[in-house]
Design a protein around this motif. Structure first.
Motif, PDB file in Angstrom:
ATOM      1  N   GLU A  85       0.870  -1.289   0.116  1.00  0.00           N
ATOM      2  CA  GLU A  85       0.094   0.178   0.217  1.00  0.00           C
ATOM      3  C   GLU A  85       0.697   1.144  -0.047  1.00  0.00           C
ATOM      4  OE1 GLU A  85      -2.615  -0.291   3.200  1.00  0.00           O
ATOM      5  OE2 GLU A  85      -3.985  -1.806   2.464  1.00  0.00           O
ATOM      6  N   TYR A 103      -7.732   2.728  -1.029  1.00  0.00           N
ATOM      7  CA  TYR A 103      -7.372   1.508  -1.825  1.00  0.00           C
ATOM      8  C   TYR A 103      -8.654   0.793  -1.916  1.00  0.00           C
ATOM      9  CZ  TYR A 103      -3.067   3.051   0.447  1.00  0.00           C
ATOM     10  OH  TYR A 103      -1.678   3.691   0.606  1.00  0.00           O
ATOM     11  N   HIS A 104      -8.410  -0.163  -2.823  1.00  0.00           N
ATOM     12  CA  HIS A 104      -9.332  -1.197  -3.124  1.00  0.00           C
ATOM     13  C   HIS A 104      -8.746  -2.562  -3.489  1.00  0.00           C
ATOM     14  CE1 HIS A 104     -13.237  -2.815  -3.965  1.00  0.00           C
ATOM     15  NE2 HIS A 104     -12.969  -3.337  -5.197  1.00  0.00           N
ATOM     16  N   ARG A 105      -9.149  -3.667  -2.967  1.00  0.00           N
ATOM     17  CA  ARG A 105      -8.614  -5.001  -3.397  1.00  0.00           C
ATOM     18  C   ARG A 105      -9.724  -5.727  -4.261  1.00  0.00           C
ATOM     19  NH1 ARG A 105      -5.818  -8.881   0.941  1.00  0.00           N
ATOM     20  NH2 ARG A 105      -5.348 -10.662  -0.335  1.00  0.00           N
ATOM     21  N   ILE A 160      -4.170  -5.180  -5.273  1.00  0.00           N
ATOM     22  CA  ILE A 160      -4.599  -3.936  -4.503  1.00  0.00           C
ATOM     23  C   ILE A 160      -4.271  -2.772  -5.285  1.00  0.00           C
ATOM     24  CG2 ILE A 160      -2.689  -3.759  -3.138  1.00  0.00           C
ATOM     25  CD1 ILE A 160      -4.620  -2.882  -0.624  1.00  0.00           C
TER      26      ILE A 160
END
Length: 456
Positions: free
Chosen positions: A50, A145-147, A162
């Motif tokens: 990240e 953030y996005h997974r 991610i």
């Protein structure tokens, strides 16, 4: 379960239970620690990813900042210039930047050109996640953030990814980049394998200490138990022999008293009565005295027989073979059994105690034959073999009862075993085709020379 077995179980059982409990607790704690470390390792890897992609987005924003800030809302030339810059900012085989507008149309995607100019708002990954919609929502909410799952350009396989996205609100764009997480899974798996290996090694180390400890404690308890049993058996044998010695001493004393004391006194009384009978004046008185003398003679004979049974003088004067022969012949005359004896190869070099023991064994065996066997023939063998005394007494009677075991033996057979066991000998009692056979084997240590050596 015997008392000794219970003591052994009470001594070793708790140690085994505690060892197993400690081992299980250690294994459980190790597995729990492994899972915790694995989760922490994976979380640290994700945080690292990240931070990495957030820094990359910051670098991309810096590279387009001057163009973006100087352009208008509908400045097509500025948009093309920014798109070109972002297309050129790739890193590695799977590292790239992407741009979508708020409507879901792809603007920049250097690794998958087929997406350019098309709307992907309804795109769904294998887990059912609306990827583009969620990325746009994260960017419009201030960045985040996005997974999700996405095709990896280098392998064309779907993998976890991610992404970090920010918004370019003046143009209605979403800028982002991402990192694939399959390497995280590989490293986490490797870390888990290493932790499992360390757990296995820890278990082996515990086992290497625990198992020998249990074995040592068990062996120690077993040794102490056997040693105590050996000492107790030794003390019991000594006590049994002292009782036997005391009995023999008392038998000898009583036999001497009966033979030399009471028997001699009664002989004196008999002589006096015979003398009185010779001087009797009437026939009736003489007959009464003669009847009394007959009764007295019978009593004297009975006393002598009792004295002989208590301690036969022939055993001390002429040896074991003669004593057993005399005993067996009297037994045969009394019971009517056909008697066979073989003592020609016997060498009487036994110690007095061993000689007495074999004589008493013979007495007890003949008593059992008379009381229980209902035999008509009896065989007695006494011989020496390699300096060891051997004896066998066999009859043709009823034999041993079915289901006969040593625990069912009577007091007589137990006495036989105890007498022979004192000298380290062996007693074998078994049935034949018809009848019972008793075998006694004494070691060399029962010989007179060995007994004298031990006494010295």
């Amino acid at each position: 379960m015997t008392f000794r077995s219970k003591i052994l179980v009470l001594a070793v059982g708790p140690l085994i239970v505690v060892t197993l409990a400690v081992t299980m607790l250690l294994t459980w704690q190790s597995a729990k620690l492994a899972r915790s470390n694995s989760a922490a390792f994976e979380e640290a890897m994700l945080r690292s990813k990240e931070g990495e992609i957030a820094n990359l987005v910051s670098v991309a924003m810096s590279s387009i900042q001057s163009v973006y800030e100087g352009a208008g809302v509908d400045d097509a030339a500025a948009k093309e210039r920014v798109a070109a810059i972002l297309n050129s900012l790739d890193y590695g085989k799977d590292g790239y930047f992407f741009v979508y507008d708020y409507a879901g149309n792809n603007v920049v995607h250097p690794r998958q050109a087929f997406r350019n100019g098309r709307n992907w708002m309804t795109l769904v990954d294998p887990d059912g996640d609306r990827v583009i919609r969620e990325l746009i929502a994260a960017a419009r909410s201030g960045g985040g953030y996005h997974r999700y799952k996405w095709q990896k350009p280098s392998t064309e396989a779907v993998a976890d990814k991610i992404s970090y996205v920010v918004a370019l609100p003046k143009w209605g764009w979403v800028l982002g980049t991402g990192a694939y997480l399959d390497d995280v899974a590989v490293q986490t798996s490797a870390a888990n394998a290493a932790l499992r290996e360390r757990t296995r090694q820890s278990f082996i180390i515990v086992a290497l200490f625990a198992v020998p400890a249990v074995v040592i404690v068990f062996s120690t308890c077993l040794y102490l138990t056997l040693d105590e049993r050996r000492m107790a058996d030794g003390a019991l044998k000594q006590l049994t022999q002292r009782v036997i010695d005391t009995q023999e001493s008392e038998r000898t004393r009583l036999a001497r008293e009966l033979h030399d004391g009471i028997s001699q006194d009664m002989l004196g009384v008999r002589f006096a009565m015979e003398l009185a009978g010779r001087h009797a004046e009437t026939t009736e008185l003489k007959e009464a005295i003669d009847e009394s003398v007959k009764g007295l003679n019978a009593t004297i004979r009975e006393i002598r027989e009792i004295s002989h049974d208590l301690r036969p003088r022939v055993l001390d004067d002429m040896g074991l073979a003669a004593a057993i022969k005399n005993l067996a012949e009297k037994f045969s005359l009394r019971t009517g059994l056909a008697l066979t004896m073989d003592m020609e190869t016997f060498v009487d070099d036994l110690s007095p105690d061993a000689r007495t023991a074999l004589f008493r064994v013979t007495q007890e065996a003949l008593n059992n034959v008379e009381r229980h066997s209902k035999a008509t023939a009896l065989e007695i063998r006494l011989w020496s073999e390699n300096g060891r005394a051997r004896m066998q007494i066999a009859d043709n009677g009823l034999g041993l009862p079915s289901g006969f075991i040593r625990q069912n033996e009577g007091l007589g057979l137990q006495n036989i075993r105890e007498r022979v066991a004192h000298f380290g000998g062996i007693v074998i009692i078994g049935g034949t085709e018809k009848g019972t056979r008793l075998q006694v084997m004494l070691p060399r240590s029962a010989a007179l020379a060995d007994a004298a050596t031990k006494a010295a």
